[in-house]
Scaffold this motif. Structure first.
Motif, mmCIF file in Angstrom:
data_model
loop_
_atom_site.group_PDB
_atom_site.id
_atom_site.type_symbol
_atom_site.label_atom_id
_atom_site.label_comp_id
_atom_site.label_asym_id
_atom_site.label_seq_id
_atom_site.Cartn_x
_atom_site.Cartn_y
_atom_site.Cartn_z
ATOM 1 N N VAL A 150 10.139 -11.103 3.579
ATOM 2 C CA VAL A 150 9.255 -10.756 4.697
ATOM 3 C C VAL A 150 7.944 -11.537 4.608
ATOM 4 C CG1 VAL A 150 7.821 -8.903 5.640
ATOM 5 C CG2 VAL A 150 10.242 -8.487 5.153
ATOM 6 N N PHE A 151 7.401 -11.642 3.396
ATOM 7 C CA PHE A 151 6.131 -12.360 3.230
ATOM 8 C C PHE A 151 6.231 -13.789 3.746
ATOM 9 C CE2 PHE A 151 3.402 -15.224 0.857
ATOM 10 C CZ PHE A 151 2.149 -14.635 1.003
ATOM 11 N N PHE A 152 7.214 -14.535 3.273
ATOM 12 C CA PHE A 152 7.317 -15.943 3.671
ATOM 13 C C PHE A 152 7.740 -16.092 5.131
ATOM 14 C CE2 PHE A 152 7.480 -16.552 -0.954
ATOM 15 C CZ PHE A 152 6.532 -17.557 -1.078
ATOM 16 N N GLU A 195 8.785 5.974 2.648
ATOM 17 C CA GLU A 195 7.802 5.404 1.728
ATOM 18 C C GLU A 195 8.211 4.011 1.241
ATOM 19 O OE1 GLU A 195 10.290 8.550 -0.487
ATOM 20 O OE2 GLU A 195 9.225 8.346 1.427
ATOM 21 N N GLY A 196 9.491 3.681 1.398
ATOM 22 C CA GLY A 196 9.942 2.346 1.010
ATOM 23 C C GLY A 196 9.413 1.256 1.929
ATOM 24 N N ILE A 197 8.913 1.659 3.105
ATOM 25 C CA ILE A 197 8.366 0.683 4.051
ATOM 26 C C ILE A 197 7.015 0.162 3.586
ATOM 27 C CG2 ILE A 197 7.409 0.468 6.397
ATOM 28 C CD1 ILE A 197 9.609 2.225 7.405
ATOM 29 N N VAL A 198 6.285 0.977 2.816
ATOM 30 C CA VAL A 198 4.895 0.647 2.463
ATOM 31 C C VAL A 198 4.749 -0.712 1.789
ATOM 32 C CG1 VAL A 198 2.885 1.371 1.125
ATOM 33 C CG2 VAL A 198 4.239 3.077 2.369
ATOM 34 N N PRO A 199 5.502 -1.023 0.704
ATOM 35 C CA PRO A 199 5.320 -2.347 0.079
ATOM 36 C C PRO A 199 5.718 -3.505 0.987
ATOM 37 C CG PRO A 199 7.173 -1.174 -0.906
ATOM 38 C CD PRO A 199 6.465 -0.202 -0.047
ATOM 39 N N ILE A 200 6.745 -3.302 1.825
ATOM 40 C CA ILE A 200 7.158 -4.363 2.752
ATOM 41 C C ILE A 200 6.082 -4.573 3.810
ATOM 42 C CG2 ILE A 200 8.950 -5.123 4.346
ATOM 43 C CD1 ILE A 200 10.892 -3.257 2.916
ATOM 44 N N LEU A 201 5.512 -3.469 4.292
ATOM 45 C CA LEU A 201 4.432 -3.558 5.264
ATOM 46 C C LEU A 201 3.227 -4.275 4.664
ATOM 47 C CD1 LEU A 201 3.132 -2.830 7.986
ATOM 48 C CD2 LEU A 201 2.529 -0.603 7.007
ATOM 49 N N ALA A 202 2.914 -3.971 3.407
ATOM 50 C CA ALA A 202 1.792 -4.635 2.738
ATOM 51 C C ALA A 202 2.025 -6.136 2.645
ATOM 52 C CB ALA A 202 1.592 -4.035 1.344
ATOM 53 N N ALA A 203 3.262 -6.540 2.321
ATOM 54 C CA ALA A 203 3.579 -7.966 2.237
ATOM 55 C C ALA A 203 3.413 -8.647 3.588
ATOM 56 C CB ALA A 203 5.007 -8.148 1.722
ATOM 57 N N ALA A 204 3.847 -7.980 4.664
ATOM 58 C CA ALA A 204 3.718 -8.542 6.008
ATOM 59 C C ALA A 204 2.251 -8.681 6.412
ATOM 60 C CB ALA A 204 4.467 -7.667 7.014
ATOM 61 N N ILE A 205 1.453 -7.668 6.081
ATOM 62 C CA ILE A 205 0.028 -7.706 6.439
ATOM 63 C C ILE A 205 -0.680 -8.839 5.699
ATOM 64 C CG2 ILE A 205 -2.164 -6.462 6.268
ATOM 65 C CD1 ILE A 205 -0.602 -3.872 6.720
ATOM 66 N N VAL A 206 -0.421 -8.949 4.399
ATOM 67 C CA VAL A 206 -1.067 -10.003 3.604
ATOM 68 C C VAL A 206 -0.684 -11.383 4.132
ATOM 69 C CG1 VAL A 206 -1.174 -11.092 1.324
ATOM 70 C CG2 VAL A 206 -1.270 -8.605 1.529
ATOM 71 N N VAL A 220 -2.422 -11.948 7.643
ATOM 72 C CA VAL A 220 -3.869 -12.159 7.502
ATOM 73 C C VAL A 220 -4.152 -13.506 6.852
ATOM 74 C CG1 VAL A 220 -5.972 -11.319 6.381
ATOM 75 C CG2 VAL A 220 -4.415 -9.703 7.479
ATOM 76 N N LEU A 221 -3.341 -13.890 5.875
ATOM 77 C CA LEU A 221 -3.519 -15.188 5.223
ATOM 78 C C LEU A 221 -3.366 -16.330 6.227
ATOM 79 C CD1 LEU A 221 -3.922 -16.867 2.673
ATOM 80 C CD2 LEU A 221 -1.448 -16.711 2.249
ATOM 81 N N ALA A 222 -2.325 -16.259 7.068
ATOM 82 C CA ALA A 222 -2.128 -17.295 8.093
ATOM 83 C C ALA A 222 -3.276 -17.296 9.096
ATOM 84 C CB ALA A 222 -0.789 -17.063 8.798
ATOM 85 N N ASP A 223 -3.696 -16.114 9.526
ATOM 86 C CA ASP A 223 -4.822 -16.035 10.467
ATOM 87 C C ASP A 223 -6.098 -16.596 9.846
ATOM 88 O OD1 ASP A 223 -3.236 -14.923 12.394
ATOM 89 O OD2 ASP A 223 -3.900 -12.855 12.065
ATOM 90 N N ALA A 255 -2.243 -6.834 12.303
ATOM 91 C CA ALA A 255 -1.002 -7.130 11.590
ATOM 92 C C ALA A 255 -0.290 -5.849 11.169
ATOM 93 C CB ALA A 255 -1.303 -7.988 10.362
ATOM 94 N N GLY A 256 -1.064 -4.842 10.741
ATOM 95 C CA GLY A 256 -0.458 -3.569 10.344
ATOM 96 C C GLY A 256 0.220 -2.875 11.508
#
Length: 314
Positions: free
Chosen positions: A18-20, A48-59, A62-65, A144-145
């Motif tokens: 998801v991050f890449f 609760e399993g969504i939380v780490p995936i969501l964090a990866a997507a947000i990071v 935001v990094l691209a932005d 992003a969130g």
């Protein structure tokens, strides 16, 4: 990569995939991210399993932005002009998007991901306008969130339907590819048709920079409307004697200018797109002589540079 392989990769390391995926998509590559987020959400067993995936997507988002924000901060309006030139439809000019961004402020970044085209130009506009970096990062993170959270949440809530759709597509991968190619062909054809219609739309009388300079030297000079965006004007400077206008508020810019007197519109858009749109809009409102400047701001600079150099030399 087949759908089964993508599903397996998400099961093994959803955060990395998801991050890449999101990072590349937000940097501007034609990589769809929402289907990956939907599939990742459908593979999560508990909310609760969504939380780490969501964090990866947000990071990643935001990094691209932040990269686009820094690019706009360093290169200013040239980045926006380049984005506008890359558009297959020149009539969707960056300066119009920029004017709306200036009115809405950083809060517009919260919904930018849901507006096609806007999410690409909003970060460099924020950088070009020297908007607060902490405020930018906060708004970009919230946006992003919301964007990634809705996609992941929808995937989890509709996991049976998503998995069924994936299985069907996997069984009929050949047909799915054909349908995808047909859809892409239709989309490209539609965009090219829009471009063709725009070229016909451009068939209005223009005024050359030399003709404009001669007209400005007469006893009854035309009104020159500068339709460049705020970041371009701040970066390159205003045009002396011109009125700054926005496409959404042309009447305010024109003010009490007599309808029988000439108006010239100027923009920094490919093919003078914004200037032509403004000219047509004013003509419909009853102004008798409205012409876009041929070549836009770059042509104006070339025509006035010798005079500016001789003035500075004197």
């Amino acid at each position: 990569m087949e759908l089964a392989q993508i599903s397996q990769a998400l099961r093994n390391d959803a955060m990395t995939v998801v991050f890449f995926n999101v990072l590349l998509q937000q940097l501007g590559l034609p990589v769809p991210a929402v289907p990956t987020l939907l599939l990742a959400g459908s593979l999560v067993l508990a909310p609760e399993g969504i939380v780490p995936i969501l964090a990866a997507a947000i990071v990643a988002s935001v990094l691209a932005d932040w990269v686009w924000y820094g690019t706009g901060r360093v290169f200013g309006y040239r980045v926006l002009a380049g984005l506008c030139k890359l558009s297959i439809n020149p009539s969707s000019c960056v300066s119009q998007t920029e004017a709306r961004f200036v009115r809405w402020g950083l809060s517009s970044l919260v919904v930018a991901k849901f507006i096609p085209g806007f999410s690409t130009v909003a970060p460099p506009i924020a950088g070009a306008l020297r908007m607060s970096q902490p405020g930018f990062l906060l708004a970009a993170g919230m946006g992003a969130g919301l964007w990634a959270g809705l996609a992941l949440g929808a995937g989890w809530l509709l996991q049976d339907a998503v998995q069924s759709a994936i299985a069907t597509l996997d069984r009929h991968a050949g047909r799915a590819l054909i349908l995808l190619l047909l859809a892409l062909t239709f989309w490209l054809g539609w965009k090219l048709w829009q471009k063709y219609r725009f070229r016909k739309f451009c068939a209005v009388p223009h005024i050359s920079p030399d003709e404009l300079l001669q007209a400005l030297a007469t006893e009854q000079p035309p009104l020159l409307l500068d339709l460049r965006g705020a970041s371009m004007i701040a970066d390159a400077g205003p045009i002396i004697g011109a009125r700054v206008g926005e496409h959404d508020f042309l009447r305010d810019a024109v003010g009490d200018w007599p309808k029988e007197q000439a108006i010239v519109t100027l923009c920094a858009c490919p093919e003078d797109a914004g200037a032509i749109q403004a000219a047509r809009q004013l003509l419909k409102q009853g102004y008798l002589s409205v012409k876009p400047l041929k070549g836009g701001y770059e042509a104006w600079l070339q025509a006035t540079r010798p005079a500016q150099q001789s003035t500075s030399a004197g």
